[in-house]
Motif scaffolding. Structure first.
Motif, PDB file in Angstrom:
ATOM      1  N   GLY A 185      -7.005   0.017 -28.923  1.00 35.03           N
ATOM      2  CA  GLY A 185      -7.251   1.450 -29.009  1.00 35.03           C
ATOM      3  C   GLY A 185      -8.700   1.870 -29.015  1.00 35.03           C
ATOM      4  O   GLY A 185      -8.996   3.055 -28.848  1.00 35.03           O
ATOM      5  N   ASN A 186      -9.631   0.942 -29.202  1.00 30.58           N
ATOM      6  CA  ASN A 186     -11.037   1.320 -29.338  1.00 30.58           C
ATOM      7  C   ASN A 186     -11.752   1.366 -27.992  1.00 30.58           C
ATOM      8  O   ASN A 186     -11.405   0.664 -27.039  1.00 30.58           O
ATOM      9  N   LEU A 187     -12.783   2.204 -27.933  1.00 33.24           N
ATOM     10  CA  LEU A 187     -13.684   2.207 -26.790  1.00 33.24           C
ATOM     11  C   LEU A 187     -14.582   0.978 -26.833  1.00 33.24           C
ATOM     12  O   LEU A 187     -15.081   0.600 -27.898  1.00 33.24           O
ATOM     13  N   LEU A 188     -14.788   0.361 -25.693  1.00 35.57           N
ATOM     14  CA  LEU A 188     -15.784  -0.689 -25.584  1.00 35.57           C
ATOM     15  C   LEU A 188     -17.152  -0.030 -25.411  1.00 35.57           C
ATOM     16  O   LEU A 188     -17.263   1.044 -24.806  1.00 35.57           O
ATOM     17  N   ARG A 189     -18.194  -0.653 -25.946  1.00 39.08           N
ATOM     18  CA  ARG A 189     -19.534  -0.077 -25.832  1.00 39.08           C
ATOM     19  C   ARG A 189     -19.961  -0.019 -24.365  1.00 39.08           C
ATOM     20  O   ARG A 189     -19.941  -1.024 -23.653  1.00 39.08           O
ATOM     21  N   PHE A 197      -2.485   6.100 -29.056  1.00 38.74           N
ATOM     22  CA  PHE A 197      -1.677   5.188 -29.862  1.00 38.74           C
ATOM     23  C   PHE A 197      -2.516   4.644 -31.004  1.00 38.74           C
ATOM     24  O   PHE A 197      -3.750   4.761 -31.019  1.00 38.74           O
ATOM     25  N   LEU A 198      -1.825   4.024 -31.955  1.00 39.54           N
ATOM     26  CA  LEU A 198      -2.483   3.366 -33.081  1.00 39.54           C
ATOM     27  C   LEU A 198      -2.069   1.909 -33.128  1.00 39.54           C
ATOM     28  O   LEU A 198      -0.891   1.584 -32.928  1.00 39.54           O
ATOM     29  N   LEU A 199      -3.022   1.044 -33.389  1.00 38.11           N
ATOM     30  CA  LEU A 199      -2.731  -0.346 -33.710  1.00 38.11           C
ATOM     31  C   LEU A 199      -2.797  -0.468 -35.228  1.00 38.11           C
ATOM     32  O   LEU A 199      -3.813  -0.112 -35.840  1.00 38.11           O
ATOM     33  N   VAL A 200      -1.699  -0.923 -35.832  1.00 44.11           N
ATOM     34  CA  VAL A 200      -1.646  -1.033 -37.292  1.00 44.11           C
ATOM     35  C   VAL A 200      -1.225  -2.451 -37.678  1.00 44.11           C
ATOM     36  O   VAL A 200      -0.550  -3.146 -36.914  1.00 44.11           O
ATOM     37  N   ILE A 239      11.517   2.594 -31.057  1.00 51.26           N
ATOM     38  CA  ILE A 239      10.915   1.449 -30.386  1.00 51.26           C
ATOM     39  C   ILE A 239       9.393   1.478 -30.512  1.00 51.26           C
ATOM     40  O   ILE A 239       8.740   2.411 -30.025  1.00 51.26           O
ATOM     41  N   ILE A 240       8.846   0.470 -31.165  1.00 52.59           N
ATOM     42  CA  ILE A 240       7.410   0.276 -31.201  1.00 52.59           C
ATOM     43  C   ILE A 240       7.105  -1.087 -30.575  1.00 52.59           C
ATOM     44  O   ILE A 240       8.023  -1.860 -30.308  1.00 52.59           O
ATOM     45  N   ARG A 241       5.830  -1.402 -30.352  1.00 58.36           N
ATOM     46  CA  ARG A 241       5.467  -2.642 -29.635  1.00 58.36           C
ATOM     47  C   ARG A 241       4.833  -3.641 -30.596  1.00 58.36           C
ATOM     48  O   ARG A 241       3.841  -3.328 -31.253  1.00 58.36           O
ATOM     49  N   GLU A 242       5.403  -4.831 -30.629  1.00 55.03           N
ATOM     50  CA  GLU A 242       4.939  -5.869 -31.552  1.00 55.03           C
ATOM     51  C   GLU A 242       3.981  -6.818 -30.826  1.00 55.03           C
ATOM     52  O   GLU A 242       4.243  -7.234 -29.698  1.00 55.03           O
ATOM     53  N   PHE A 243       2.845  -7.149 -31.478  1.00 53.52           N
ATOM     54  CA  PHE A 243       1.824  -7.985 -30.860  1.00 53.52           C
ATOM     55  C   PHE A 243       1.414  -9.159 -31.747  1.00 53.52           C
ATOM     56  O   PHE A 243       0.371  -9.762 -31.534  1.00 53.52           O
ATOM     57  N   ARG A 259       1.780  -1.838 -32.139  1.00 55.18           N
ATOM     58  CA  ARG A 259       1.170  -0.671 -31.489  1.00 55.18           C
ATOM     59  C   ARG A 259       2.185   0.462 -31.474  1.00 55.18           C
ATOM     60  O   ARG A 259       3.341   0.264 -31.080  1.00 55.18           O
ATOM     61  N   ILE A 260       1.737   1.649 -31.894  1.00 56.86           N
ATOM     62  CA  ILE A 260       2.634   2.793 -32.032  1.00 56.86           C
ATOM     63  C   ILE A 260       2.072   3.979 -31.246  1.00 56.86           C
ATOM     64  O   ILE A 260       0.973   4.459 -31.527  1.00 56.86           O
ATOM     65  N   THR A 261       2.823   4.427 -30.268  1.00 59.68           N
ATOM     66  CA  THR A 261       2.419   5.585 -29.472  1.00 59.68           C
ATOM     67  C   THR A 261       2.543   6.863 -30.295  1.00 59.68           C
ATOM     68  O   THR A 261       3.505   7.044 -31.039  1.00 59.68           O
ATOM     69  N   VAL A 262       1.566   7.748 -30.143  1.00 62.07           N
ATOM     70  CA  VAL A 262       1.644   9.065 -30.775  1.00 62.07           C
ATOM     71  C   VAL A 262       2.596   9.922 -29.947  1.00 62.07           C
ATOM     72  O   VAL A 262       2.353  10.179 -28.767  1.00 62.07           O
TER      73      VAL A 262
END
Length: 346
Positions: free
Chosen positions: A156-160, A289-292, A311-315, A326-329
């Motif tokens: 979810g983060n921006l790369l520099r 989305f959020l990674l938690v 349904i959420i995505r497991e990593f 990972r959970i979509t808003v």
């Protein structure tokens, strides 16, 4: 630089010439279409009995205006996945490889392996950022493309941006930056930087903020030579007439997209707060989305699917992503439903 990187057989080949590459108007007897019309019709979209413009010129022109770049630097594809596949076919010979900065979107690796290319990987650091020297150390003389994603999926983060620009300066191959989620981000796209770095390719999509995942339209902003090679090897009519028309229409809906963004960012902030209150570790997000992280995240994901059809995505099996999902808003109502169901499971 670009010509030196392209596979010799791609440079030498003669591209397929389709009927609509030669003539765009006239009375057509050349492509064996049904001149009587179409079995079905869609309001506002004409000539479904005719092949579409093979270069999607109207869409490329609209994207050039929208992005403030020349349309000669824009390639439109059947989703970003087609463009990923084409880039590998253009630049990577048998015995050569791509480098994937992980954890990230899985199709870079799948596309490379499907093409018979080698795949090297280099991990993001503990803050999910690029370690430029580590990436460069992971390349070999056979590495032709580096793939990265910003905002990164699934973190979810921006790369520099400075790190990506440094890779473009120091790597003697193609640097692909997948910006599928950039419209949700707090900083601007790198699209205009293709003028500064001939080896930079930026991928974008209509699947996320535009809400048009079903029409399968993605696009690349790249050096004009890269676009020419993409055009050379693509399928003759890679974007259908309906998808192209809808994408052009979407670009005019700036107010709607701005409203989508406001709601999603507001909900993202609300969900982040709620997850933290429930004891989850929540990673910073510039996406939709959020990674938690939670000790029993994998079990929670399975129970949500089996018991509530949520349904959420497991990593959890991925490096750096132990116990992560990972959970979509989604809509406020859907988000409330998910939060309530999770609260019952912890």
């Amino acid at each position: 630089m670009i010509d030196k990187l392209v596979r010799k057989n791609v440079k030498a080949m003669r591209p397929y010439t389709s009927a609509r590459m030669l003539y765009q108007s006239g009375v057509f007897f050349d492509a064996n279409e049904n001149a009587l019309g179409s079995a079905v019709a869609l309001p506002g979209i004409s000539e479904l009995n005719r092949y579409p413009d093979p270069y999607s010129r109207e869409l490329r022109k609209a994207l050039g205006i929208f992005l403030n770049v020349s349309e000669r630097n824009v390639f439109a594809g059947n989703g970003s996945d087609e463009i990923i596949d084409l880039l590998i076919r253009i630049f990577v010979n048998p015995g050569e490889s791509v480098l994937v900065i992980e954890p990230t979107y899985g199709m870079y690796k799948v596309a490379a392996e499907t093409a018979g290319a080698g795949v090297q990987s280099c991990s993001l650091n503990d803050n999910f950022q690029i370690d430029v020297q580590s990436v460069l150390n992971s390349t070999t003389p056979q590495t032709k493309i580096i793939f990265c994603c910003s905002p990164n999926n699934p973190t979810g983060n921006l790369l520099r941006a400075e790190d990506i620009k440094e890779l473009c300066k120091r790597f003697k191959g193609i640097v692909v930056v997948d910006e599928a989620y950039i419209e949700f981000a707090s900083k601007p796209s790198l699209a205009e930087k293709v003028a500064d770095f001939e080896n930079l390719v930026v991928l974008r999509t209509f699947s996320k903020i535009w809400g048009l995942a079903g029409i399968r339209v993605g696009y690349a902003i790249a050096n004009e030579q890269v676009v020419q090679y993409l055009d050379k090897i693509k399928a003759p009519y890679n974007i259908n007439r309906i998808s192209s028309a809808l994408a052009v229409k979407a670009l005019a809906e700036k107010a709607t997209v701005a409203e989508f963004k406001d709601i999603i960012l507001q909900e993202r902030g609300r969900m982040e707060k709620r997850f933290k209150e429930m004891g989850f570790a929540v990673f910073p997000s510039d996406a939709n989305f959020l990674l938690v992280r939670y000790p029993t995240a994998s079990t929670i994901a399975k129970k949500l699917a089996d018991e509530s059809a949520l349904i959420i995505r497991e990593f959890g099996s991925k490096k750096l992503l132990e116990n992560c999902v990972r959970i979509t808003v989604a809509t406020p109502e859907q988000n409330d439903l998910l939060l309530a169901a999770i609260k019952k499971l912890i």
